[in-house]
Design an enzyme around this catalytic site. Structure first.
Site, short mmCIF file in Angstrom:
data_model
loop_
_atom_site.label_atom_id
_atom_site.label_comp_id
_atom_site.label_asym_id
_atom_site.label_seq_id
_atom_site.Cartn_x
_atom_site.Cartn_y
_atom_site.Cartn_z
N THR A 158 70.14 -0.95 -29.55
CA THR A 158 69.37 -2.18 -29.64
C THR A 158 68.20 -1.94 -30.58
O THR A 158 68.04 -0.85 -31.13
CB THR A 158 68.84 -2.60 -28.25
OG1 THR A 158 67.79 -1.70 -27.86
CG2 THR A 158 69.94 -2.57 -27.20
N CYS A 159 67.36 -2.95 -30.75
CA CYS A 159 66.21 -2.78 -31.65
C CYS A 159 65.23 -1.74 -31.10
O CYS A 159 64.44 -1.16 -31.85
CB CYS A 159 65.50 -4.11 -31.88
SG CYS A 159 64.94 -4.92 -30.38
N ASN A 160 65.26 -1.51 -29.79
CA ASN A 160 64.29 -0.59 -29.18
C ASN A 160 64.86 0.76 -28.78
O ASN A 160 64.11 1.65 -28.39
CB ASN A 160 63.66 -1.24 -27.94
CG ASN A 160 62.66 -2.30 -28.31
OD1 ASN A 160 62.01 -2.21 -29.34
ND2 ASN A 160 62.53 -3.32 -27.48
N ARG A 161 66.20 0.93 -28.85
CA ARG A 161 66.76 2.21 -28.41
C ARG A 161 68.14 2.45 -29.01
O ARG A 161 68.88 1.50 -29.32
CB ARG A 161 66.84 2.29 -26.89
CG ARG A 161 67.88 1.41 -26.25
CD ARG A 161 67.89 1.54 -24.72
NE ARG A 161 66.63 1.11 -24.14
CZ ARG A 161 65.77 1.93 -23.54
NH1 ARG A 161 66.05 3.22 -23.43
NH2 ARG A 161 64.65 1.47 -23.04
N GLU A 180 62.37 -6.79 -18.15
CA GLU A 180 63.08 -7.83 -18.90
C GLU A 180 64.59 -7.71 -18.65
O GLU A 180 65.13 -6.61 -18.54
CB GLU A 180 62.75 -7.75 -20.39
CG GLU A 180 63.07 -6.42 -21.06
CD GLU A 180 64.44 -6.37 -21.66
OE1 GLU A 180 65.11 -7.42 -21.65
OE2 GLU A 180 64.86 -5.30 -22.11
N PRO A 181 65.29 -8.84 -18.55
CA PRO A 181 66.72 -8.82 -18.19
C PRO A 181 67.66 -8.65 -19.37
O PRO A 181 68.85 -8.41 -19.17
CB PRO A 181 66.91 -10.21 -17.55
CG PRO A 181 65.93 -11.09 -18.27
CD PRO A 181 64.74 -10.21 -18.58
N GLN A 185 72.82 -6.57 -22.85
CA GLN A 185 73.16 -5.76 -24.03
C GLN A 185 74.06 -4.58 -23.65
O GLN A 185 75.02 -4.26 -24.36
CB GLN A 185 71.87 -5.27 -24.71
CG GLN A 185 71.08 -6.38 -25.37
CD GLN A 185 69.68 -5.94 -25.77
OE1 GLN A 185 69.09 -5.04 -25.16
NE2 GLN A 185 69.13 -6.56 -26.80
N ALA A 206 57.58 -27.61 -34.87
CA ALA A 206 57.44 -26.44 -35.75
C ALA A 206 58.47 -25.39 -35.38
O ALA A 206 58.78 -25.19 -34.20
CB ALA A 206 56.03 -25.85 -35.71
N ASN A 214 57.65 -20.32 -31.57
CA ASN A 214 58.47 -21.40 -31.03
C ASN A 214 59.95 -21.02 -31.00
O ASN A 214 60.71 -21.51 -30.17
CB ASN A 214 58.27 -22.68 -31.87
CG ASN A 214 57.55 -23.76 -31.08
OD1 ASN A 214 57.26 -23.59 -29.90
ND2 ASN A 214 57.28 -24.88 -31.73
#
Length: 451
Positions: free
Chosen positions: A47-50, A137-138, A143, A212, A217
């Site tokens: 993932t982006c973090n691991r 966080e779920p 993932q 926007a 958002n």
């Protein structure tokens, strides 16, 4: 258990290195195919973090020549001895650096590795969201499930590793269900989606107006769209960014419309939920505009979330009946309180993780013993069949009487049966392990007594 995990995450490695070690596109399939050659099953989570590799060390290991340990072109041969978790850990670290073409000396300082119980604990903490950048966080659970499904489809998830993963999934659900670690909103988007579910009994029947199409958002839209809202209206000064966001949300099967900001006044009455973050210096929604919208919608309640600084929505709008107005400060206060609640819940969750890991290890031992017993019985049957075949051959070809052959058969079977426990007792005696000797003798006596 022979479970190994190596990896990097947002806590151990800078984003520049995480990017270089990440698996994208077809990378994972190629990597998993290579890992099959040295593991008894592997799973890659990226993932982006691991980036993490979970693998089981095989009892009999396929090894390649040293200069191309995992190349498909290498000559493979069976090793005489099982591969230890220590050896497999080193192989995986070296393989990862080679596969991603990152020098080993640049990779190793940022890598972590765990084996067996510690690996189970780490895997469960990750799946339960306890190791995430946003505590509890779920998203990481989903993932991991996608990675598991992909590995299954490609035939890379062995039965034993699949069993481990299923145990982790069941345990992670217990952590989230039995503690409050994931119940408190601690991101703006998630907090906004929680407000929706508190105010509207049936979010799937609501219309969501997004004013926007910027990054903040976009995150709110992802969370609220995930509730299955019926319709999304995107109101933006320019159509390009609005259309990009519409395309991003299109896979959810929600009706999406893009409108210019000049149509805001005429659109407002259609919205049950409004999220605004324009960056404009001018007020976009005032009290009079909201009154007109409420009248047109027959005073059905509206939720308005104003994430802009300066504000897009006049604060006086919140004084109107049937309007629930929240500013970014309101959400930040909610998030700050909830984060502390999550931290407190995480202490309870960590205790539950420790308990669940012990349970998984016990179930694994029961499962392993069952397989060991099956293998032992199969080996005993094979040896008995060999002795029987010798006896039958002797009956057909020798002058020995049936009684003599049966006597010899009984002697050989007895030798076969007692050889293994006798060898174990001798080995235990040489090692001075009296406890093992007593255990074997008592076990055999008990078994024969029951017969």
């Amino acid at each position: 258990m022979n479970l190994v995990v190596i990896g990097v995450n947002h806590k151990t490695a800078p984003v520049a290195l995480r990017e270089r070690l990440a698996f994208v596109g077809g990378d994972i399939q190629v990597a998993q195919a290579q890992l099959q050659q040295i593991t008894a099953g592997s799973l890659i989570i990226s993932t982006c973090n691991r980036t993490e590799i979970y693998a089981l060390a095989p009892s009999t290991q396929l090894l390649a020549n040293s200069d191309a340990a995992l190349s498909k072109q290498s000559d493979l041969s069976l090793a005489d001895e099982p591969v230890s978790t220590v050896d497999l850990t080193e192989q995986l670290i070296t393989w990862l650096a080679d596969f991603k073409q990152v020098p080993l000396e640049e990779t190793r300082p940022y890598l972590y590795d765990y084996v067996d119980g510690q690996a189970l604990t780490h895997m469960l903490r990750v799946a339960a969201g306890l190791d995430s950048m946003i505590l509890g966080e779920p998203q990481i659970f989903g993932q991991i499930k996608r990675s598991v499904n992909q590995a299954k489809e490609q035939g890379f998830l062995t039965n034993q590793l699949n069993w481990v993963v299923e145990q982790i999934f069941a345990a992670a659900k217990r952590v989230r269900n039995e503690t409050d670690v994931g119940t408190q909103a601690i991101s703006l988007g998630y907090a906004a989606s929680k407000l929706v579910t508190q105010i509207f009994d049936r979010p799937e029947e609501t219309t969501f107006l997004l004013i926007a199409a910027g990054e903040m958002n976009r995150l709110v839209a992802q969370n609220i769209a995930g509730l299955g809202v019926k319709r999304i209206l995107i109101c933006n000064r320019t159509p390009e960014r609005a259309n990009l966001l519409a395309q991003e949300l299109a896979h959810l099967g929600i009706q999406i419309e893009v409108h210019p900001l000049t149509e805001l006044d005429s659109l407002l009455y259609q919205a049950d939920i409004v999220s605004s973050c324009s960056g404009s210096m001018d007020m976009l929604i005032d009290k009079a505009m909201t009154r007109r919208a409420l009248k047109k919608r027959r005073y059905k309640p509206m939720l308005m979330v104003d994430l802009a600084v300066p504000r897009d929505i006049d604060s006086s709008v919140g004084k109107l009946d049937d309007v629930y107005l929240y500013s970014i400060d309101d959400l930040q206060h909610v998030i700050a309180g909830n984060l502390e609640k999550r931290r407190q819940a995480a202490v309870e969750a960590e205790l539950l993780v420790s308990h669940l890991v012990v349970e998984i290890e016990r179930r694994f031992q029961v499962r392993k013993v069952g397989q060991d017993i099956h293998d032992y019985r199969a080996l005993a049957a094979q040896k008995a069949e060999a002795v029987l075949n010798e006896a039958l051959h002797e009956l057909r070809t020798s002058e020995a009487t049936a009684e003599e052959v049966m006597t010899e058969l009984t002697r050989r079977l007895t030798q076969t049966l007692v050889h293994a426990p006798s060898s174990l007792m001798r080995r235990a005696a040489r090692d001075g392990n009296n406890e093992a000797i007593d255990l074997i003798i008592l076990g055999l006596k008990d078994a024969y007594r029951k017969k």
